[in-house]
Write an enzyme that holds these catalytic residues in place. Structure first.
Site, PDB file in Angstrom:
ATOM      1  N   ASN A  27      18.414  -9.781 -10.003  1.00 11.79           N
ATOM      2  CA  ASN A  27      17.845  -8.474  -9.651  1.00 11.79           C
ATOM      3  C   ASN A  27      17.163  -8.509  -8.291  1.00 11.79           C
ATOM      4  O   ASN A  27      17.311  -7.586  -7.486  1.00 11.79           O
ATOM      5  CB  ASN A  27      16.833  -8.038 -10.718  1.00 11.79           C
ATOM      6  CG  ASN A  27      17.507  -7.431 -11.941  1.00 11.79           C
ATOM      7  OD1 ASN A  27      18.626  -6.930 -11.866  1.00 11.79           O
ATOM      8  ND2 ASN A  27      16.844  -7.489 -13.070  1.00 11.79           N
TER       9      ASN A  27
ATOM     10  N   GLU B 175      17.954  -9.336 -20.909  1.00 11.23           N
ATOM     11  CA  GLU B 175      19.145 -10.141 -20.673  1.00 11.23           C
ATOM     12  C   GLU B 175      19.461 -11.056 -21.855  1.00 11.23           C
ATOM     13  O   GLU B 175      20.178 -12.043 -21.717  1.00 11.23           O
ATOM     14  CB  GLU B 175      18.983 -10.974 -19.397  1.00 11.23           C
ATOM     15  CG  GLU B 175      17.857 -11.987 -19.419  1.00 11.23           C
ATOM     16  CD  GLU B 175      16.540 -11.437 -18.908  1.00 11.23           C
ATOM     17  OE1 GLU B 175      15.719 -12.245 -18.445  1.00 11.23           O
ATOM     18  OE2 GLU B 175      16.318 -10.214 -18.976  1.00 11.23           O
TER      19      GLU B 175
ATOM     20  N   ILE C  32      20.753 -14.923 -20.317  1.00 13.77           N
ATOM     21  CA  ILE C  32      21.322 -15.169 -18.991  1.00 13.77           C
ATOM     22  C   ILE C  32      20.281 -15.884 -18.131  1.00 13.77           C
ATOM     23  O   ILE C  32      19.150 -15.413 -17.998  1.00 13.77           O
ATOM     24  CB  ILE C  32      21.763 -13.862 -18.319  1.00 13.77           C
ATOM     25  CG1 ILE C  32      22.847 -13.177 -19.173  1.00 13.77           C
ATOM     26  CG2 ILE C  32      22.290 -14.127 -16.911  1.00 13.77           C
ATOM     27  CD1 ILE C  32      23.267 -11.823 -18.648  1.00 13.77           C
TER      28      ILE C  32
ATOM     29  N   ASP D  53      22.536  -4.631 -13.591  1.00 15.64           N
ATOM     30  CA  ASP D  53      23.138  -3.893 -14.710  1.00 15.64           C
ATOM     31  C   ASP D  53      24.625  -4.213 -14.852  1.00 15.64           C
ATOM     32  O   ASP D  53      25.149  -4.331 -15.966  1.00 15.64           O
ATOM     33  CB  ASP D  53      22.958  -2.391 -14.507  1.00 15.64           C
ATOM     34  CG  ASP D  53      21.528  -1.929 -14.754  1.00 15.64           C
ATOM     35  OD1 ASP D  53      20.725  -2.739 -15.250  1.00 15.64           O
ATOM     36  OD2 ASP D  53      21.212  -0.767 -14.441  1.00 15.64           O
TER      37      ASP D  53
END
Length: 545
Positions: free
Chosen positions: A285, A320, A278, A294
């Site tokens: 985040n 990720e 990703i 998440d």
């Protein structure tokens, strides 16, 4: 592991029964019924639920007391799924387990064995740190709840020692936050002077593994930590699925790759894998918080699961990164599949802090051939292709090709900032003589003061840093240099260890409050410091995966 022992025993028993039946002309139905009845209960009890379900389905087609005789070709066809499952188990689990792909920087376990102590009593925290590090454990200290939560997300410690009474956040609130992570099987132990019944009950209700009353015994603490880390390792090795996304995990992926490689060797069955990452996940985040992060990981997993082909298998590789294994698929077909998935993901909106945003991903593809018939080699090729996709703009798919080998050495830079020339020379000379594996490059640099360091344009992308920073220097002291570093860089990329001749509580508190990850008291043993830095380097690269 204990369950594996009984799985092997059960599979041996199944094989023995079938071999005995093969020596007979016919088998009575009630024998088959008893065999499946026992298998249903035993397999379910020792963690082979799939085999238990097969037995349960077959039982519904039989009568317990029937004396009907089954011809060999009939009972063999009836029990084919069970024989096939046992065969798969023997090929992929019963064999001797080899250590998973690892960072070969130093000899160590694949498990993350960092221990985090969250306690505002620096004297107590330092005492715990010294005791455990004297036995080879790596300990990081957080002096308040805010810093503790940051380090939980950044370092994913194996074990957390948490005091209830902290200056900013109640320890129980931190427990509640940890429960929301649910991704690393983190063990949390409460350490407190107040071991009242109410505190103990609340700690256990909120997910603490243990409650230890202060003061504590050093020998018991060491044994306790060893016990819990061994237990944690055994627990994680027994789990095939990722807790956050509910996808299969990396360990199970390696098992499946070995199986597919055997099929390629025997039958020439082609397959390809893709590693998907990703894009700019850290920004998600930082912008929306780790809880939203998440949710993005879960949402991404669900999107790929719903859009992929039925025969393809999705694994969470770590962080990720995800791996899609595509059986009977050439690299060109795999490229088309990943491009289709990339379009689907790019159109799906996500929400965070009442805002809508979109994500993209980069991917690298590798195809099985006679030169890469090992999970490590195949994954490394896909990872190299992914690296090219990320470094050439992201949001794209790249095929691995022999003609275009991609250099992907992991870069580490150790920086020493100290106004004492003897210390600078000692550390730089020692680290320059270290031999590192070819997968890594390590540079060492030294600065006599913080001003020259900050003016040096020291930071480069795709490099991890460990900085040994002296606390007391002319022109600009180490605390101000630390503040400048933390204004721009997190512990994900830059770890700062303060070098200090002072061991008073006030100074250590200030350093930790300003973002120091560690502190080393002068005079120090260079060999001990080296081992400490190498452990920190491994952790940096684990976080980068």
């Amino acid at each position: 592991m204990l369950n594996d022992k009984y799985k092997i025993m059960m599979c041996d028993r199944i094989t023995e029964t079938i071999q005995n039946w093969e020596q007979q002309n016919t088998v009575e139905e009630q024998e088959i019924y008893t065999f499946l009845h026992n298998l249903k209960g035993t397999a379910g009890s020792i963690g082979m639920e799939g085999l238990s379900e097969i037995a349960a389905t077959k039982l519904e087609q039989l009568e317990e007391k029937s004396s009907k005789r089954w011809e060999k070709e009939n009972w063999k066809a009836f029990l084919f799924q069970i024989e096939e499952t046992v065969s798969f188990f023997e090929k992929n689990v019963k064999r001797s387990q080899t250590e998973e792909n690892d960072l070969p920087f130093i000899k160590r376990s694949k498990q993350n064995n960092f221990i985090l102590v969250i306690d505002d009593d620096i004297v107590f925290a330092s005492y715990i740190k010294n005791i455990l590090e004297s036995k080879g454990f790596m300990v990081i200290v957080a002096h308040n709840g805010k810093r503790g939560l940051e380090l939980i997300y950044e370092l994913n410690p194996a074990l957390v020692f948490l005091d209830i009474k902290l200056p900013d956040i109640n320890g129980f609130s931190i427990l509640e936050n940890i429960n929301k992570i649910k991704s690393n099987h983190m063990f949390v132990t409460i350490m407190s002077v107040d071991d009242s019944k109410g505190n103990r009950a609340k700690a256990y209700d909120l997910g603490a593994l243990d409650f230890i009353k202060k003061p504590l015994d050093a020998d018991i603490l060491i044994s306790y930590v060893r016990n819990r880390l061994v237990f944690k390792q055994a627990l994680e090795l027994s789990i095939m699925t990722d807790e956050l996304t509910q996808l299969y995990n990396r360990k199970y992926m390696n098992t499946q790759l070995e199986f597919l490689m055997e099929q390629f060797e025997k039958r020439g069955e082609q397959f390809s894998i893709a590693i998907a990452d990703i894009d700019f996940f850290k920004n998600i985040n930082d912008t929306y918080g780790h809880i939203v992060g998440d949710e993005v990981l879960r949402g991404f997993s669900n999107l790929i699961m719903s859009a992929k082909r039925e025969e393809d298998i999705l694994f969470r590789f770590g962080g990720e990164e995800f791996v899609l294994v595509m059986p009977n698929t050439s690299k060109n077909t795999a490229f088309s599949i990943m491009e289709r998935l990339r379009t689907i993901v790019g159109k799906q909106p996500f929400k965070g802090n009442e805002q809508s945003f979109n994500i993209t991903f980069s991917s690298g593809i590798a195809e099985i051939n006679h030169q890469n018939k090992h999970p490590k080699a195949l994954v490394e090729q896909a990872d190299q292709a992914l690296y090219k996709a990320k470094t050439s703009g992201r949001n794209q798919t790249v095929l691995f090709t022999k003609e275009e080998q991609i250099s992907k050495k992991q870069k580490l830079k150790l920086i020493v900032i100290d106004d004492v020339a003897i210390i600078r020379n000692l550390v730089t000379n020692y680290f320059n003589k270290l031999q590192v594996p070819e997968e890594f490059t390590m540079e060492v640099a030294a600065f006599e003061n913080g001003v020259k360091f900050l003016e040096s344009n020291w930071y480069e992308k795709n490099t991890k840093y460990i900085i040994l920073l002296d606390g007391m220097m002319p022109q600009m002291d180490g605390m101000n240099v630390l503040k400048k570093i933390r204004e721009e860089y997190s512990s994900n990329d830059v770890i700062v260890s303060m070098l200090t001749g002072r061991n008073d509580e006030e100074y250590v508190l200030e350093a930790l409050a300003n973002g120091a990850d560690d502190f080393i008291v002068k005079p120090f043993n260079i060999a001990d410091v080296t081992n400490r830095m190498l452990q920190l380097a491994n952790q940096l690269f684990l976080k980068a995966r």
